[in-house]
Design a protein around this motif. Structure first.
Motif, PDB file in Angstrom:
ATOM      1  N   LEU A 107     -41.996   7.706  12.435  1.00 54.16           N
ATOM      2  CA  LEU A 107     -42.399   9.113  12.524  1.00 54.16           C
ATOM      3  C   LEU A 107     -43.866   9.246  12.915  1.00 54.16           C
ATOM      4  CD1 LEU A 107     -40.597  10.672   9.419  1.00 54.16           C
ATOM      5  CD2 LEU A 107     -39.969  10.886  11.827  1.00 54.16           C
ATOM      6  N   LEU A 108     -44.699   8.352  12.412  1.00 54.77           N
ATOM      7  CA  LEU A 108     -46.117   8.387  12.763  1.00 54.77           C
ATOM      8  C   LEU A 108     -46.311   8.189  14.261  1.00 54.77           C
ATOM      9  CD1 LEU A 108     -49.092   8.511  11.910  1.00 54.77           C
ATOM     10  CD2 LEU A 108     -48.995   6.031  11.528  1.00 54.77           C
ATOM     11  N   ILE A 109     -45.536   7.278  14.844  1.00 56.75           N
ATOM     12  CA  ILE A 109     -45.631   7.048  16.288  1.00 56.75           C
ATOM     13  C   ILE A 109     -45.300   8.329  17.052  1.00 56.75           C
ATOM     14  CG2 ILE A 109     -44.604   5.800  18.229  1.00 56.75           C
ATOM     15  CD1 ILE A 109     -44.226   3.415  16.334  1.00 56.75           C
ATOM     16  N   GLY A 110     -44.245   9.016  16.625  1.00 59.44           N
ATOM     17  CA  GLY A 110     -43.890  10.274  17.284  1.00 59.44           C
ATOM     18  C   GLY A 110     -44.973  11.328  17.128  1.00 59.44           C
ATOM     19  N   VAL A 150     -45.048  14.483  19.632  1.00 56.41           N
ATOM     20  CA  VAL A 150     -43.627  14.790  19.818  1.00 56.41           C
ATOM     21  C   VAL A 150     -42.958  14.861  18.446  1.00 56.41           C
ATOM     22  CG1 VAL A 150     -41.431  14.015  20.771  1.00 56.41           C
ATOM     23  CG2 VAL A 150     -43.543  13.684  22.067  1.00 56.41           C
ATOM     24  N   PRO A 151     -42.317  15.996  18.106  1.00 57.23           N
ATOM     25  CA  PRO A 151     -41.667  16.126  16.799  1.00 57.23           C
ATOM     26  C   PRO A 151     -40.369  15.341  16.736  1.00 57.23           C
ATOM     27  CG  PRO A 151     -41.274  18.092  18.103  1.00 57.23           C
ATOM     28  CD  PRO A 151     -42.185  17.214  18.919  1.00 57.23           C
ATOM     29  N   ALA A 152     -40.430  14.132  16.212  1.00 56.77           N
ATOM     30  CA  ALA A 152     -39.244  13.279  16.137  1.00 56.77           C
ATOM     31  C   ALA A 152     -38.324  13.747  15.019  1.00 56.77           C
ATOM     32  CB  ALA A 152     -39.658  11.832  15.913  1.00 56.77           C
ATOM     33  N   SER A 153     -37.044  13.400  15.138  1.00 59.23           N
ATOM     34  CA  SER A 153     -36.064  13.793  14.134  1.00 59.23           C
ATOM     35  C   SER A 153     -36.197  12.923  12.896  1.00 59.23           C
ATOM     36  CB  SER A 153     -34.650  13.663  14.711  1.00 59.23           C
ATOM     37  OG  SER A 153     -33.697  13.798  13.676  1.00 59.23           O
ATOM     38  N   THR A 154     -36.525  13.539  11.782  1.00 61.30           N
ATOM     39  CA  THR A 154     -36.643  12.791  10.534  1.00 61.30           C
ATOM     40  C   THR A 154     -35.274  12.320  10.049  1.00 61.30           C
ATOM     41  OG1 THR A 154     -36.576  14.881   9.314  1.00 61.30           O
ATOM     42  CG2 THR A 154     -38.733  13.979   9.823  1.00 61.30           C
ATOM     43  N   SER A 155     -34.246  13.151  10.254  1.00 63.30           N
ATOM     44  CA  SER A 155     -32.905  12.759   9.810  1.00 63.30           C
ATOM     45  C   SER A 155     -32.410  11.547  10.584  1.00 63.30           C
ATOM     46  CB  SER A 155     -31.924  13.927  10.001  1.00 63.30           C
ATOM     47  OG  SER A 155     -32.241  14.983   9.138  1.00 63.30           O
ATOM     48  N   MET A 156     -32.567  11.563  11.907  1.00 66.43           N
ATOM     49  CA  MET A 156     -32.131  10.425  12.718  1.00 66.43           C
ATOM     50  C   MET A 156     -32.919   9.171  12.361  1.00 66.43           C
ATOM     51  SD  MET A 156     -31.581  12.197  16.466  1.00 66.43           S
ATOM     52  CE  MET A 156     -31.120  10.629  17.222  1.00 66.43           C
ATOM     53  N   THR A 157     -34.213   9.348  12.131  1.00 66.53           N
ATOM     54  CA  THR A 157     -35.067   8.202  11.810  1.00 66.53           C
ATOM     55  C   THR A 157     -34.704   7.608  10.458  1.00 66.53           C
ATOM     56  OG1 THR A 157     -36.855   9.199  13.098  1.00 66.53           O
ATOM     57  CG2 THR A 157     -37.452   7.427  11.577  1.00 66.53           C
ATOM     58  N   ALA A 158     -34.516   8.471   9.455  1.00 62.00           N
ATOM     59  CA  ALA A 158     -34.195   7.987   8.109  1.00 62.00           C
ATOM     60  C   ALA A 158     -32.805   7.365   8.056  1.00 62.00           C
ATOM     61  CB  ALA A 158     -34.297   9.140   7.113  1.00 62.00           C
ATOM     62  N   ASN A 214     -45.519  12.531   7.215  1.00 60.61           N
ATOM     63  CA  ASN A 214     -45.101  12.557   8.619  1.00 60.61           C
ATOM     64  C   ASN A 214     -43.954  13.532   8.848  1.00 60.61           C
ATOM     65  OD1 ASN A 214     -46.555  10.387  10.366  1.00 60.61           O
ATOM     66  ND2 ASN A 214     -46.210   9.382   8.400  1.00 60.61           N
ATOM     67  N   ILE A 215     -43.131  13.764   7.822  1.00 60.54           N
ATOM     68  CA  ILE A 215     -42.097  14.793   7.936  1.00 60.54           C
ATOM     69  C   ILE A 215     -42.745  16.162   8.111  1.00 60.54           C
ATOM     70  CG2 ILE A 215     -40.314  16.035   6.646  1.00 60.54           C
ATOM     71  CD1 ILE A 215     -39.438  13.361   5.480  1.00 60.54           C
ATOM     72  N   GLY A 216     -43.783  16.423   7.341  1.00 57.82           N
ATOM     73  CA  GLY A 216     -44.515  17.681   7.504  1.00 57.82           C
ATOM     74  C   GLY A 216     -45.081  17.829   8.901  1.00 57.82           C
ATOM     75  N   GLY A 217     -45.561  16.704   9.457  1.00 58.11           N
ATOM     76  CA  GLY A 217     -46.117  16.747  10.804  1.00 58.11           C
ATOM     77  C   GLY A 217     -45.076  16.967  11.873  1.00 58.11           C
ATOM     78  N   SER A 218     -43.868  16.437  11.681  1.00 60.20           N
ATOM     79  CA  SER A 218     -42.852  16.503  12.732  1.00 60.20           C
ATOM     80  C   SER A 218     -41.946  17.720  12.638  1.00 60.20           C
ATOM     81  CB  SER A 218     -41.995  15.233  12.708  1.00 60.20           C
ATOM     82  OG  SER A 218     -41.296  15.125  11.492  1.00 60.20           O
TER      83      SER A 218
END
Length: 392
Positions: free
Chosen positions: A93-96, A101-109, A19-23
């Motif tokens: 991340l999958l939901i985003g 919509v490219p969600a922030s992986t840093s904020m999510t993690a 999902n990081i690759g996707g976002s």
């Protein structure tokens, strides 16, 4: 049982990296794809390669930091809790990604790890506060810098660069030899070639920066628990990121390349330059860079600046379409030549404001980029706080 849990943990970590690759592919290469500089498969391949280089070189330092500094007591990173944290990161991340919509992986993690630490009472609020402050300030900087460029400097910058995609492909493959050799297409001009190489190179830099910070979002809990070594964790994560770039990243590439704003190649270079500069700056400070948010706000800022350029402030306020006297109209150079009003010098190159700046899509992106990390944070906190098996 421990081996099965470790396998499950690796699979969940790869799901997060997928999902990081996707976002993150969209913010890095969306401007280049939107400007028709490269295709989506090429963008995915470049993302996979440069992400892995960043993860393998500098990313291991961020993995160590994220697994130790944010949490006062690293003992909370058991194998079970690590899997649960990764699950919430991947789910959010999958939901985003499903919404394009490219969600922030840093904020999510960071949100998911903070939820765990808060439930266990071991969250370092000073470190968390420092990270949040930069997350608020950096997108605002990106937005205003890009808006000012779009509003006041884009027309002159565009004339200097004058980059426009010609008909035909950028390169041709010479298959006369054993190994195909790329050669510049006969219709490709020098400025187009330089501009294309520039925007793609900046995208590669952003992919590298993403690898240095975002690999930790996928593997830090497992490495911090001591159940998975650093090198195999990075390899597993890099493979999953590449798969995500080739599959679900297509929607985020469209969102960042065309849905938010119409980006000619000159505009793509501006967005990528502003975003990558801020990301590298934050990485140098040791802050988990939310470059998804920065790139999005830079795109919005540039689109907004260009969309408002053909209209002066009085016109926007009164709604009149007249042409009141402006500072630009009164300004003259040393030879006495009067400059045209704002927007007149590049009016033919600027599409309708609705195409440059899409308020509906912008609202959707900003909403989802706040909702996705909130899902991970709240979900992790409630799980670790009230589910008995974790014992926090």
């Amino acid at each position: 049982m421990s081996s099965l849990l470790l396998i499950a943990g690796v699979l969940v970590a790869m799901f997060v990296a997928y999902n990081i690759g996707g976002s993150t592919t969209g913010p890095a290469f969306g401007p280049a794809v939107g400007a028709d500089a490269i295709s989506k498969p090429v963008a995915a391949a470049l993302m996979g390669v440069f992400f892995f280089i960043g993860a393998w070189t500098l990313g291991r330092n961020v993995v160590t930091k994220l697994g130790t500094e944010l949490v006062v007591n690293t003992g909370v990173f058991t194998l079970e809790s690590s899997i649960a944290v990764l699950f919430f990161i991947g789910l959010a991340l999958l939901i985003g990604n499903l919404f394009g919509v490219p969600a922030s992986t840093s904020m999510t993690a960071v949100g998911a790890i903070a939820g765990l630490a808060l439930a266990a009472g071991v969250l370092d609020f000073a470190v968390m506060g420092q990270i949040v402050i930069w997350w608020v300030v950096s997108p605002i900087i990106g937005f205003w810098v890009s808006l000012i460029i779009g509003r006041y400097f884009y027309a002159r910058l565009n004339r200097l660069i004058a980059i426009e995609r010609s008909t035909g492909s950028l390169f041709d493959l010479d298959r006369s030899g054993v190994v195909p050799i790329p050669r510049v297409h006969k219709t490709t001009n020098r400025r187009e070639l330089v501009g294309t190489v520039t925007v793609v190179a900046i995208g590669c830099l952003m992919a590298f920066a993403s690898g240095t910070s975002n690999i930790a979002n996928a593997v830090a809990p497992l490495v911090g628990s001591g159940e998975l070594a650093m090198n195999p964790a990075i390899i597993f994560g890099g493979i999953a990121v590449a798969i995500g770039s080739f599959t679900i990243a297509r929607r985020t590439l469209e969102t960042m390349g065309s849905d938010l704003t119409e980006l000619p190649l000159t505009a793509a270079i501006v967005v990528a330059s502003v975003s990558s500069t801020l990301v590298v700056f934050l990485s140098a400070l040791g802050i988990p860079a939310s470059f998804v948010i920065i790139a999005t706000m830079s795109t919005i800022g540039l689109g907004w600046g260009r969309a408002t350029r053909p209209r002066t402030a009085p016109e926007i306020v009164t709604g009149n379409g007249g042409a009141p006297v402006t500072v630009d109209a009164l300004a003259a150079d040393k030879e006495g030549e009067t400059l045209p009003p704002i927007g007149a010098e590049d009016a033919e190159d600027i599409p309708d404001p609705g195409a440059l700046f899409n308020p509906v899509m912008t609202a959707r992106v900003i909403l989802m980029q706040n909702v996705v990390p909130a899902i991970a944070t709240v979900g992790a906190y409630l799980t670790f706080r009230f589910v008995p098996i974790f014992g926090f």
